[in-house]
Design an enzyme around this catalytic site. Structure first.
Site, PDB file in Angstrom:
ATOM      1  CB  ILE A 220    -106.132 -33.031  62.917  1.00 54.18           C
ATOM      2  CG1 ILE A 220    -105.169 -33.605  61.873  1.00 54.18           C
ATOM      3  CG2 ILE A 220    -107.571 -33.085  62.418  1.00 54.18           C
ATOM      4  CD1 ILE A 220    -105.317 -35.108  61.662  1.00 54.18           C
TER       5      ILE A 220
ATOM      6  CG  HIS B 252     -86.506  -2.699  55.294  1.00 55.31           C
ATOM      7  ND1 HIS B 252     -86.784  -2.988  56.608  1.00 55.31           N
ATOM      8  CD2 HIS B 252     -86.988  -1.454  55.072  1.00 55.31           C
ATOM      9  CE1 HIS B 252     -87.388  -1.948  57.160  1.00 55.31           C
ATOM     10  NE2 HIS B 252     -87.531  -1.011  56.252  1.00 55.31           N
TER      11      HIS B 252
END
Lengths: 471, 471
Positions: B185, B442
């Protein structure tokens, strides 16, 4: 006549992959490449297009920033000359990574010339200096690649009519563009230009774009693409040169444009290479008979790989084919058992925004009566709202008997990642219930896949079973 | 005394999940919630933080646009008041999606009050109007959640010292901020503020950030976080209020700031709820003994779930626990067999830029002598260069005996997606060789995972086997 164990024709992705394998086993080889070096992917395909798309994505994203409190981007513009320079700069670096494999070869092992078959084991290579060399090879890898289709009469219209082979050489981008053909290449580049601020008209003879076959995905994709550009389906285009513009006519309408990108598909480079001399019957398209699992051309010592096979131009498949072709060619030389090509789950992508992606079977290939369909619309969960990317639709197909995924089509933010996950669990033969037992982190886009999978589960399992599946 | 079959204490993620299950089976229940409604995730956790992070990502991205030819964004700025308004606007919508589950309940089934155990089956609920109601329940789901840790003396320093509970209520963000605690956090919000242009100093008592245990990943993460903010590890902070600023002292240095975000972790809400009356011995942290597979508190009809268990605050795990708790509670009522909790592969993420993510075992948990490590640096492949996201490192761990993944840690662009794929193939018990037989498109970031997997394969298999694995 020079004799070698292995001749590789073509230094693209398939040929270079074969080269990598052959070099580990023998020095008795030659690789022959006509014209420029650098793979289709690096030089005129995936890589330069991805750079332009990245710039378009970055520029278009600016429209979303005002609501986030980001000020001072309202009057942004794109200098397309700088953008195209960046495309070429990165492209040249990527090309450099591919040509090093041939540049590093000893003299005589890399021939820059055109190879023509004299017989099934003999080649004549025409070299740039006007001489030629004859080569007899025990095994031949045929990896000559493909080239963009360009109607002969359009090729006469001058430099304003381009294909992906010369598009990336443009100094800058003009205002008005027509894209003829909205397969993956045309749609990617057309939408990117539109998002860079150009006025783009797309024309496609077929009734869909980017090969989508699911009617719901097609409808969503058309809706989203039409935010950015005009899309005309089911019409043929005619071109006419008028002074300094091109007039494009299609479906009773005409458009005056500064540039035409012809993206009507690619044809294998199998013509004019003497295939008629290898002693096998060619089909009506000029293709020799081949075994798709071993890549061998029947009755010859020739193994074919990559775009030359006429398959979709997909890099990882070309590399796989190059590897299986050379592996089998070498295996037959050493009397090892011949290997077979275990195909990966099919994947197809258009790097549009959002991404269009498919895995496994297309919707059009399914036996509908035994197929369950699960769906997710990206406006249903939280993270897409945070990202301002709520436009997208995923449709997953599962077999009602095996309860496993058959495939799916999507137009989705970050679809390039989501489709990998789906293709992977499909290839691993995972039942839908077990996919739902995998972790889906919050708040991630992956939660959307879970919505579609839960919908599938309700169709595949009894209510009691659905309760037991950890949701 | 009112009698019910099931009482659920807490209307957060775990409690609401239990509520969803119980409503399908009986109307004889009550849900009790103290204070505000809306889950921790939606109200003060994942969701509002993701909105702020998205804005920070969008703003910081502008720095990369000049090289792409995008002009006119050089003087952009952030109006943090508008940004915080957007955070709250989206948060309120997300909260609305959670409170509808309790708002829609019939009168009397949803009590807004504090529940205290009188005995292991009896509760006293203090209501806002000053009255109270006693309830006897055959089964109790204890899902009281957690709250941020805030040292008592710091709570006296006024509105400039906040936790995530009130951070998102800030009208705007000041110039100088200290973040005390760099777990997920603190690091997420600290880096987001830094990328929005604030001067951020982060202070962490431990020797790492975001729970990273792999030294290489930690080093890379520290290097990248320090692009954006100051990071001080292994030091404790002291706060002092001076006129209109706060002076933060740590490790012999001091910083004058306008705001302090205290992010020192969360503690379960198990104190002051009469746990001493349920007749079981509590441990030194005040935690009752529980079975982590059934969620039952030993010797009682109480089932515990979510942050109240003291586990990491992860939504999908809280939901899983809520479901298993109520399922087992109901099963024992109807004499069905008790179910066990089949945990998903652990996933942890910090939505920093790039993402920090871990799956499976942490590096620190591995038996190093039997572990192979494969690595990928994002500057090695093409797509990260296109994206201008070349900073990142993935480390994967595999068992040398089983040749399967044990886990991995990463700081990676799009790590939130990559870690899902890895966690999934790990949970599906896929050998490294078989992962390499999956498709890697790719040019996608997934190709980077393949680099790390190939490195693992070289350590796990013989050279001959490696050759056979389709690369």
């Amino acid at each position: 006549m020079r004799k070698v164990k292995v001749a590789i024709i073509g230094a693209g992705t398939a040929g270079l992959t074969a080269l990598g394998v052959v070099r580990k086993q023998t020095e008795d080889f030659v690789i022959i490449n006509e014209g420029w070096y650098g793979t289709t992917c690096a030089k005129v395909g995936c890589m330069p297009s991805k750079v332009l798309i990245q710039i378009a994505d970055d520029f278009d994203r600016l429209k979303k920033l005002s609501v986030e409190g980001i000020r001072g981007v309202e009057n942004a513009s794109v200098d397309t000359a700088t953008a195209m320079q960046r495309v070429r700069k990165l492209r040249d670096a990527f090309v450099g990574n591919t040509v090093k494999f041939t540049d590093s070869l000893p003299a005589g092992k890399n021939l820059n010339g055109k190879a023509v078959f004299l017989s099934k084991n003999q080649l004549e290579v025409s070299l740039p200096d006007g001489t030629s060399e004859q080569i007899e090879a025990e095994r031949i890898i045929l990896a000559t690649g493909s080239r963009p289709i360009m109607p002969t009469q359009w090729a006469q219209l001058g430099p304003q009519v381009v294909t992906s082979d010369n598009f990336f050489e443009l100094e800058s981008l003009p205002k008005r563009v027509a894209v003829i053909g909205l397969g993956v290449i045309g749609l990617e580049l057309g939408q990117a230009m539109a998002r860079l601020g150009l006025d783009v008209t797309g024309i496609e003879m077929a009734d869909t774009i980017a090969g989508i076959s699911d009617p719901s995905i097609k409808e969503k994709a058309l809706q989203l693409m039409r935010h950015d550009m005009q899309v005309h389906l089911g019409v043929a285009a005619q071109l006419e040169k008028l002074d300094d513009i091109i007039r494009v006519s299609a479906g009773g309408q005409s458009y005056e444009v500064d540039l035409v990108l012809v993206a009507m598909g690619r044809r294998p480079n199998l013509d004019n290479i003497g295939l008629e001399n290898i002693g096998v019957a060619l089909d009506e398209r000029g293709m020799p008979p081949m075994n798709p699992e071993t890549m061998q051309i029947a009755g010859t010592d020739i193994y074919i790989a990559g775009d030359a096979t006429g398959s979709k131009a997909i890099l990882h498949e070309a590399a796989d084919e190059g590897r299986i072709a050379i592996t089998n060619a070498l295996a037959t030389l050493s009397e090892k058992p011949v290997g077979h090509y275990a195909a990966r789950t099919p994947l197809a992508m258009a790097f549009t925004h959002p991404n269009i992606a498919c895995f496994g079977a297309r919707f059009s290939e399914l036996e509908q009566s035994n197929t369950a369909v699960g769906e997710f619309d990206f406006n249903e969960t939280g993270r897409p709202k945070v990202m301002q990317e709520t436009e997208g639709l995923v449709r997953l197909y599962a077999d009602k008997t095996t309860k496993k995924l058959l495939g799916g089509e999507m137009i989705a933010p970050r679809g390039e990642h989501l489709v990998h996950q789906l293709a992977w669990v499909m290839q691993l033969q995972t039942e839908v219930a077990d996919i739902l037992r995998l972790p889906f982190y919050h708040p991630n886009l992956e939660e959307g896949l879970r919505v579609a999978l839960r919908s599938l589960a309700k169709q595949l399992y009894s209510p009691a079973e659905v309760e037991l599946i950890s949701k």
